[in-house]
Design a protein around this motif. Structure first.
Motif, PDB file in Angstrom:
ATOM      1  N   LEU A  45     -28.657 -25.686  19.049  1.00 40.22           N
ATOM      2  CA  LEU A  45     -27.343 -26.390  19.209  1.00 40.22           C
ATOM      3  C   LEU A  45     -27.187 -27.540  18.160  1.00 40.22           C
ATOM      4  CD1 LEU A  45     -28.051 -27.478  22.896  1.00 40.22           C
ATOM      5  CD2 LEU A  45     -27.159 -25.299  22.041  1.00 40.22           C
ATOM      6  N   TYR A  46     -26.001 -27.201  17.392  1.00 42.96           N
ATOM      7  CA  TYR A  46     -25.281 -28.109  16.598  1.00 42.96           C
ATOM      8  C   TYR A  46     -24.149 -28.770  17.240  1.00 42.96           C
ATOM      9  CZ  TYR A  46     -28.431 -25.135  13.600  1.00 42.96           C
ATOM     10  OH  TYR A  46     -29.471 -24.525  13.071  1.00 42.96           O
ATOM     11  N   GLY A  47     -24.072 -29.955  17.254  1.00 40.01           N
ATOM     12  CA  GLY A  47     -22.814 -30.708  18.109  1.00 40.01           C
ATOM     13  C   GLY A  47     -22.907 -32.159  17.927  1.00 40.01           C
ATOM     14  N   ARG A  48     -22.176 -32.617  19.020  1.00 36.52           N
ATOM     15  CA  ARG A  48     -21.881 -33.983  18.979  1.00 36.52           C
ATOM     16  C   ARG A  48     -21.967 -34.633  20.278  1.00 36.52           C
ATOM     17  NH1 ARG A  48     -16.677 -35.324  20.538  1.00 36.52           N
ATOM     18  NH2 ARG A  48     -15.126 -33.405  20.558  1.00 36.52           N
ATOM     19  N   ILE A  49     -22.190 -35.762  20.240  1.00 34.63           N
ATOM     20  CA  ILE A  49     -22.312 -36.611  21.586  1.00 34.63           C
ATOM     21  C   ILE A  49     -21.438 -37.664  21.499  1.00 34.63           C
ATOM     22  CG2 ILE A  49     -23.709 -37.932  23.226  1.00 34.63           C
ATOM     23  CD1 ILE A  49     -26.013 -36.241  22.383  1.00 34.63           C
TER      24      ILE A  49
ATOM     25  N   SER B 287     -32.344 -27.250  31.848  1.00 33.25           N
ATOM     26  CA  SER B 287     -32.019 -26.044  32.493  1.00 33.25           C
ATOM     27  C   SER B 287     -30.574 -25.422  31.780  1.00 33.25           C
ATOM     28  CB  SER B 287     -31.965 -26.395  33.996  1.00 33.25           C
ATOM     29  OG  SER B 287     -32.922 -26.865  34.644  1.00 33.25           O
ATOM     30  N   SER B 288     -29.772 -26.266  31.648  1.00 34.31           N
ATOM     31  CA  SER B 288     -28.391 -25.673  31.182  1.00 34.31           C
ATOM     32  C   SER B 288     -28.684 -24.986  29.938  1.00 34.31           C
ATOM     33  CB  SER B 288     -27.370 -26.720  31.020  1.00 34.31           C
ATOM     34  OG  SER B 288     -27.525 -27.737  30.061  1.00 34.31           O
ATOM     35  N   ILE B 289     -29.675 -25.326  28.939  1.00 32.48           N
ATOM     36  CA  ILE B 289     -29.606 -24.842  27.717  1.00 32.48           C
ATOM     37  C   ILE B 289     -30.676 -23.497  28.005  1.00 32.48           C
ATOM     38  CG2 ILE B 289     -31.112 -25.118  25.481  1.00 32.48           C
ATOM     39  CD1 ILE B 289     -30.206 -28.260  25.531  1.00 32.48           C
ATOM     40  N   GLN B 290     -31.533 -23.630  28.634  1.00 35.17           N
ATOM     41  CA  GLN B 290     -32.478 -22.437  29.022  1.00 35.17           C
ATOM     42  C   GLN B 290     -31.820 -21.312  29.626  1.00 35.17           C
ATOM     43  OE1 GLN B 290     -35.224 -24.587  31.327  1.00 35.17           O
ATOM     44  NE2 GLN B 290     -36.879 -24.911  29.719  1.00 35.17           N
ATOM     45  N   SER B 291     -30.628 -21.791  30.422  1.00 42.59           N
ATOM     46  CA  SER B 291     -30.042 -20.648  31.012  1.00 42.59           C
ATOM     47  C   SER B 291     -29.010 -20.005  30.170  1.00 42.59           C
ATOM     48  CB  SER B 291     -29.434 -21.225  32.501  1.00 42.59           C
ATOM     49  OG  SER B 291     -28.179 -22.292  31.990  1.00 42.59           O
TER      50      SER B 291
ATOM     51  N   VAL C 112     -23.841 -22.919  19.755  1.00 44.25           N
ATOM     52  CA  VAL C 112     -25.101 -22.277  20.107  1.00 44.25           C
ATOM     53  C   VAL C 112     -25.458 -21.233  19.164  1.00 44.25           C
ATOM     54  CG1 VAL C 112     -26.664 -21.312  21.903  1.00 44.25           C
ATOM     55  CG2 VAL C 112     -24.725 -22.932  22.626  1.00 44.25           C
ATOM     56  N   GLU C 113     -26.816 -21.134  18.728  1.00 39.52           N
ATOM     57  CA  GLU C 113     -27.319 -20.326  17.894  1.00 39.52           C
ATOM     58  C   GLU C 113     -28.724 -19.714  18.449  1.00 39.52           C
ATOM     59  OE1 GLU C 113     -27.597 -20.853  13.742  1.00 39.52           O
ATOM     60  OE2 GLU C 113     -25.497 -21.317  13.413  1.00 39.52           O
ATOM     61  N   ARG C 114     -29.179 -18.459  18.303  1.00 43.70           N
ATOM     62  CA  ARG C 114     -30.393 -18.119  18.786  1.00 43.70           C
ATOM     63  C   ARG C 114     -31.045 -17.328  17.522  1.00 43.70           C
ATOM     64  NH1 ARG C 114     -28.532 -17.850  23.544  1.00 43.70           N
ATOM     65  NH2 ARG C 114     -29.800 -17.928  25.316  1.00 43.70           N
ATOM     66  N   ASP C 115     -32.285 -17.495  17.350  1.00 42.84           N
ATOM     67  CA  ASP C 115     -32.943 -16.782  16.226  1.00 42.84           C
ATOM     68  C   ASP C 115     -33.658 -15.695  16.868  1.00 42.84           C
ATOM     69  OD1 ASP C 115     -35.359 -17.644  17.024  1.00 42.84           O
ATOM     70  OD2 ASP C 115     -35.480 -19.289  15.560  1.00 42.84           O
ATOM     71  N   VAL C 116     -34.282 -14.885  15.919  1.00 39.26           N
ATOM     72  CA  VAL C 116     -35.009 -13.489  16.441  1.00 39.26           C
ATOM     73  C   VAL C 116     -36.192 -14.057  17.096  1.00 39.26           C
ATOM     74  CG1 VAL C 116     -34.157 -12.143  14.519  1.00 39.26           C
ATOM     75  CG2 VAL C 116     -36.258 -13.387  14.083  1.00 39.26           C
ATOM     76  N   TYR C 117     -36.915 -15.251  17.079  1.00 39.06           N
ATOM     77  CA  TYR C 117     -37.817 -15.845  17.672  1.00 39.06           C
ATOM     78  C   TYR C 117     -37.571 -16.428  19.171  1.00 39.06           C
ATOM     79  CZ  TYR C 117     -39.645 -15.101  12.882  1.00 39.06           C
ATOM     80  OH  TYR C 117     -40.166 -14.455  11.742  1.00 39.06           O
TER      81      TYR C 117
ATOM     82  N   ASN D   8     -25.043 -13.921  24.887  1.00 41.50           N
ATOM     83  CA  ASN D   8     -23.578 -14.029  24.413  1.00 41.50           C
ATOM     84  C   ASN D   8     -22.711 -15.553  24.235  1.00 41.50           C
ATOM     85  OD1 ASN D   8     -23.606 -11.268  24.114  1.00 41.50           O
ATOM     86  ND2 ASN D   8     -23.240 -11.076  26.435  1.00 41.50           N
ATOM     87  N   THR D   9     -23.273 -16.527  24.806  1.00 44.81           N
ATOM     88  CA  THR D   9     -22.691 -17.654  24.721  1.00 44.81           C
ATOM     89  C   THR D   9     -22.864 -18.444  23.497  1.00 44.81           C
ATOM     90  OG1 THR D   9     -23.196 -18.039  27.164  1.00 44.81           O
ATOM     91  CG2 THR D   9     -22.717 -20.084  26.054  1.00 44.81           C
TER      92      THR D   9
END
Length: 163
Positions: A124-128, A80-84, A114-119, A88-89
Motif C-alpha cells: 500500500l502506497y498512501g497517506r494518513i 482484515s481490510s487489507i487481507q480481504s 494497492v499493488e500485489r506482486d507475484v509472491y 482487482n482492487t
C-alpha cells in the motif's frame, strides 16, 4: 513562461529535490505498508510526520509498530481490510482510532493505492490524515439532531396531552 525543453530539463534535474520536498513538507503522513502472505505487516517507509502524528521520540521511531498506538480492535480490522482486498482492487481506504500519550484519542484516515506482486505480497502506497476535528463535528451534529428531535417530540407530546 518557461520553454518546454528548458522546463523538462529543469524538472528532471530537480526531481530528487522535488520528491524530497514532497515527502518532507506535506503535512500528511506518507507511508508504504506491506502485508506478507503469512499476515505480517511491515512499514518499509514512513515520512517524518509519523513522529508528530503518533507522538514518537526518535528512539521510539526505531522500533515503531503501528499496533502500539492504534486501538486494538481497529488494528485487527485494519489488517482484515487489507487481507480481504481482492485481486482487482487498486484503492484502499480505512478510518481508525489511535490512543496517544498527550493528545489522547485521535481519529485517522488512511488512503492508498494497492499493488500485489507475484509472491502475493500486498503493498500500500498512501497517506494518513488526522480527521479528529471532522469526527468531532460529526458527533456534535448528531447530538444536535438528537436534541432537536427530542425537543420536537416533547413539544408534540405536550400538545397531545393538553389538547
Amino acid at each position: 513562461m518557461l520553454q518546454k525543453p528548458y522546463a523538462e530539463k529543469k524538472l528532471n534535474s530537480d526531481n530528487g529535490i522535488f520528491y524530497k520536498k514532497l515527502v518532507t513538507k506535506i503535512p500528511d503522513l506518507i507511508f508504504q505498508l506491506s502485508l506478507s502472505p503469512t499476515g505480517d505487516l511491515s512499514s518499509p517507509f514512513l515520512n517524518k510526520a509519523v513522529i508528530n502524528y503518533f507522538e514518537l521520540s526518535r528512539q521510539d521511531l526505531r522500533n515503531f509498530d503501528l499496533s502500539q498506538r492504534i486501538v486494538a480492535d481497529d488494528f485487527q480490522e485494519l489488517l482484515s481490510s487489507i487481507q480481504s482486498l481482492d485481486k482487482n482492487t487498486d484503492f484502499w481506504s480505512y478510518e481508525f482510532r489511535a490512543i496517544l500519550p498527550t493528545k489522547g484519542l485521535r481519529w485517522f484516515k488512511a488512503v492508498a493505492n494497492v499493488e500485489r506482486d507475484v509472491y502475493n505480497y500486498i503493498s500500500l502506497y498512501g497517506r494518513i490524515s488526522d480527521i479528529t476535528e471532522e469526527k468531532q463535528r460529526d458527533i456534535e451534529l448528531k447530538i444536535s439532531k438528537i436534541k432537536r428531535n427530542t425537543k420536537n417530540e416533547i413539544i408534540a407530546l405536550y400538545f397531545l396531552i393538553i389538547f
